[in-house]
Write a protein that holds these residues in place. Structure first.
Motif, PDB file in Angstrom:
ATOM      1  N   GLY A 105      40.316  69.656  28.551  1.00  0.00           N
ATOM      2  CA  GLY A 105      38.973  69.965  28.440  1.00  0.00           C
ATOM      3  C   GLY A 105      38.471  70.596  27.167  1.00  0.00           C
ATOM      4  N   LEU A 106      39.165  70.472  26.087  1.00  0.00           N
ATOM      5  CA  LEU A 106      38.720  71.356  25.200  1.00  0.00           C
ATOM      6  C   LEU A 106      39.322  70.515  23.897  1.00  0.00           C
ATOM      7  CD1 LEU A 106      41.215  73.075  23.845  1.00  0.00           C
ATOM      8  CD2 LEU A 106      40.991  74.376  26.057  1.00  0.00           C
ATOM      9  N   THR A 121      42.357  67.607  20.076  1.00  0.00           N
ATOM     10  CA  THR A 121      41.481  67.193  21.348  1.00  0.00           C
ATOM     11  C   THR A 121      42.355  67.158  22.283  1.00  0.00           C
ATOM     12  OG1 THR A 121      39.591  66.367  20.088  1.00  0.00           O
ATOM     13  CG2 THR A 121      39.757  65.786  22.366  1.00  0.00           C
ATOM     14  N   ALA A 122      42.272  67.960  23.419  1.00  0.00           N
ATOM     15  CA  ALA A 122      43.100  67.742  24.526  1.00  0.00           C
ATOM     16  C   ALA A 122      42.594  66.687  25.505  1.00  0.00           C
ATOM     17  CB  ALA A 122      43.412  69.187  25.182  1.00  0.00           C
ATOM     18  N   GLY A 123      41.333  66.898  25.948  1.00  0.00           N
ATOM     19  CA  GLY A 123      40.671  65.841  27.004  1.00  0.00           C
ATOM     20  C   GLY A 123      41.608  66.022  28.329  1.00  0.00           C
ATOM     21  N   SER A 124      42.155  64.873  28.557  1.00  0.00           N
ATOM     22  CA  SER A 124      42.770  64.721  29.900  1.00  0.00           C
ATOM     23  C   SER A 124      44.070  65.632  29.924  1.00  0.00           C
ATOM     24  CB  SER A 124      42.988  63.431  30.076  1.00  0.00           C
ATOM     25  OG  SER A 124      43.823  62.746  29.244  1.00  0.00           O
ATOM     26  N   ALA A 163      34.782  73.778  23.712  1.00  0.00           N
ATOM     27  CA  ALA A 163      34.715  73.039  25.013  1.00  0.00           C
ATOM     28  C   ALA A 163      34.133  71.468  24.941  1.00  0.00           C
ATOM     29  CB  ALA A 163      33.859  73.929  26.088  1.00  0.00           C
ATOM     30  N   LEU A 164      34.791  70.797  25.563  1.00  0.00           N
ATOM     31  CA  LEU A 164      34.018  69.367  25.614  1.00  0.00           C
ATOM     32  C   LEU A 164      32.891  69.375  26.509  1.00  0.00           C
ATOM     33  CD1 LEU A 164      37.505  67.336  25.218  1.00  0.00           C
ATOM     34  CD2 LEU A 164      35.972  67.898  23.539  1.00  0.00           C
ATOM     35  N   PRO A 165      31.898  68.350  26.249  1.00  0.00           N
ATOM     36  CA  PRO A 165      30.765  67.944  26.963  1.00  0.00           C
ATOM     37  C   PRO A 165      31.504  67.409  28.242  1.00  0.00           C
ATOM     38  CG  PRO A 165      30.378  67.302  24.835  1.00  0.00           C
ATOM     39  CD  PRO A 165      31.710  67.465  24.718  1.00  0.00           C
ATOM     40  N   GLU A 166      30.714  67.195  29.454  1.00  0.00           N
ATOM     41  CA  GLU A 166      31.461  66.957  30.556  1.00  0.00           C
ATOM     42  C   GLU A 166      31.786  65.441  30.641  1.00  0.00           C
ATOM     43  OE1 GLU A 166      29.553  67.617  34.328  1.00  0.00           O
ATOM     44  OE2 GLU A 166      28.559  69.557  33.573  1.00  0.00           O
ATOM     45  N   GLU A 167      30.971  64.600  29.875  1.00  0.00           N
ATOM     46  CA  GLU A 167      31.552  63.125  29.822  1.00  0.00           C
ATOM     47  C   GLU A 167      32.709  62.988  28.860  1.00  0.00           C
ATOM     48  OE1 GLU A 167      28.088  64.041  26.555  1.00  0.00           O
ATOM     49  OE2 GLU A 167      28.779  64.569  28.491  1.00  0.00           O
ATOM     50  N   ASP A 168      32.917  64.036  28.124  1.00  0.00           N
ATOM     51  CA  ASP A 168      34.135  63.753  27.271  1.00  0.00           C
ATOM     52  C   ASP A 168      35.529  64.556  27.639  1.00  0.00           C
ATOM     53  OD1 ASP A 168      32.960  61.942  25.539  1.00  0.00           O
ATOM     54  OD2 ASP A 168      32.180  63.793  24.237  1.00  0.00           O
ATOM     55  N   GLU A 169      35.225  65.437  28.769  1.00  0.00           N
ATOM     56  CA  GLU A 169      36.238  66.112  29.352  1.00  0.00           C
ATOM     57  C   GLU A 169      37.598  65.340  29.598  1.00  0.00           C
ATOM     58  OE1 GLU A 169      34.765  70.267  31.349  1.00  0.00           O
ATOM     59  OE2 GLU A 169      34.201  68.384  32.396  1.00  0.00           O
ATOM     60  N   PHE A 207      43.541  76.349  30.247  1.00  0.00           N
ATOM     61  CA  PHE A 207      42.605  75.203  30.647  1.00  0.00           C
ATOM     62  C   PHE A 207      41.394  75.664  30.469  1.00  0.00           C
ATOM     63  CE2 PHE A 207      46.868  74.887  33.147  1.00  0.00           C
ATOM     64  CZ  PHE A 207      47.451  74.054  32.396  1.00  0.00           C
ATOM     65  N   VAL A 208      40.434  74.403  30.151  1.00  0.00           N
ATOM     66  CA  VAL A 208      38.881  74.437  30.329  1.00  0.00           C
ATOM     67  C   VAL A 208      38.268  73.367  31.066  1.00  0.00           C
ATOM     68  CG1 VAL A 208      36.941  74.910  28.709  1.00  0.00           C
ATOM     69  CG2 VAL A 208      38.765  76.127  27.980  1.00  0.00           C
TER      70      VAL A 208
END
Length: 308
Positions: free
Chosen positions: A79-80, A112-115, A141-147, A270-271
């Motif tokens: 998520g970040l 970018t961690a993402g998933s 932190a990533l926007p919700e659509e990119d988490e 985790f974020v």
């Protein structure tokens, strides 16, 4: 100008009002004896724009032959994006995508961690040669659509990071866009992140380009909006005004911020915008379902106990 005159009182109120709060770094052990100064998150200020985490590493002199316990061993993120930036020393990055990258001063490691991703940061150069380690690691932190986007890693140096010179100041844009410049680093939301090296007496202003901004003093001391801010302190700024900055002595400053992306929950590394997603990530790590870094998979850090 007479001290205490109505004009002076008005001036001081106007300028001090530009600072929302001052945050002092707090000592935090990364787990093997390597102590950093943690600035964000802070109980009264969790984020500045999308910046949800800010650690100041060093400065610390490490002799050759230091133990591996001081390394940042393999660990997970979701998520970040992590942003590693050094003033001195070197770090060796390895991750679960197979990237292996030495980061040197003035360069950027953007992961970018993402998933989900795992990585390690080793003090291999210091272990072999001895080194002064000094730098910053931030989390964005990533926007919700990119988490849950695919994870990725990028290394940037040189022309990727715009530099400029003013009287008594050398600046570098590390990420995002500011003052007509844009760094090559791929970001997921409106933001900026700058490094300023200021001579004693150098002055400039931080423009009111973004809703949330902060300035961190990594070395030296500066007067920010008329208030003295020293090494290890972050001044979180009020929106809507250009903020004057004057270096009291040779100083290293970081300016950062952006547009808010909404509240985030944090647990360990985790974020997420979802508490349930944090629980899933924790269980994935506990069950060892997350791939460890390529060529660095011999260590496993147990999930820490929750403190709250």
């Amino acid at each position: 100008m007479r001290l205490g005159s109505p004009w002076t009182i008005w001036f001081e109120r106007e300028h001090y009002a530009m600072i929302e709060r001052i945050i002092d770094k707090r000592a935090h052990d990364l787990g093997g004896g390597f102590v950093v100064g943690r600035v964000l998150p802070f109980h009264a200020r969790r984020m500045v724009g999308p910046y949800v985490f800010f650690d100041h590493m060093g400065p610390v002199d490490l002799p050759a032959g230091i133990p591996r316990d001081l390394d940042v061993r393999p660990h997970p993120h979701i998520g970040l994006s992590t942003v590693t930036y050094l003033y001195d020393g070197a770090l060796t990055h390895r991750d679960s995508l197979g990237f292996h990258q030495e980061i040197l001063p003035g360069e950027v490691n953007w992961m970018t961690a993402g998933s989900g991703i795992t990585h390690s940061e080793r003090l291999e150069y210091a272990r072999s040669h001895g080194a002064t380690m000094h730098g910053i690691q931030a989390w964005v932190a990533l926007p919700e659509e990119d988490e849950e986007c695919d994870p990725g890693f990028w290394h940037h140096a040189g022309a990727d990071l715009p530099e400029w010179h003013e009287k008594g100041l050398r600046g570098r844009l590390i990420a995002g866009s500011a003052e007509g410049m844009t760094a090559a680093v791929r970001v997921n939301s409106p933001q900026f992140y700058m490094h300023w090296e200021m001579d004693a007496g150098a002055a400039r202003a931080l423009p009111a380009e973004y809703a949330e901004r902060a300035i961190y003093v990594a070395r030296g001391a500066a007067h920010i909006a008329g208030q003295r801010v020293v090494a290890g302190q972050m001044a979180v700024l009020e929106p809507g005004k250009d903020v004057p900055v004057v270096a009291e002595e040779p100083s290293t400053l970081m300016a950062l911020g952006g547009e808010p992306i909404g509240p985030r929950y944090l647990f360990w590394n985790f974020v997420s915008s979802s508490k349930e997603r944090l629980e899933q990530a924790a269980e994935d790590w506990r069950a060892q379902r997350m791939k460890l870094p390529v060529a660095d998979d011999a260590e496993f850090i147990p999930l820490p106990e929750r403190t709250t």
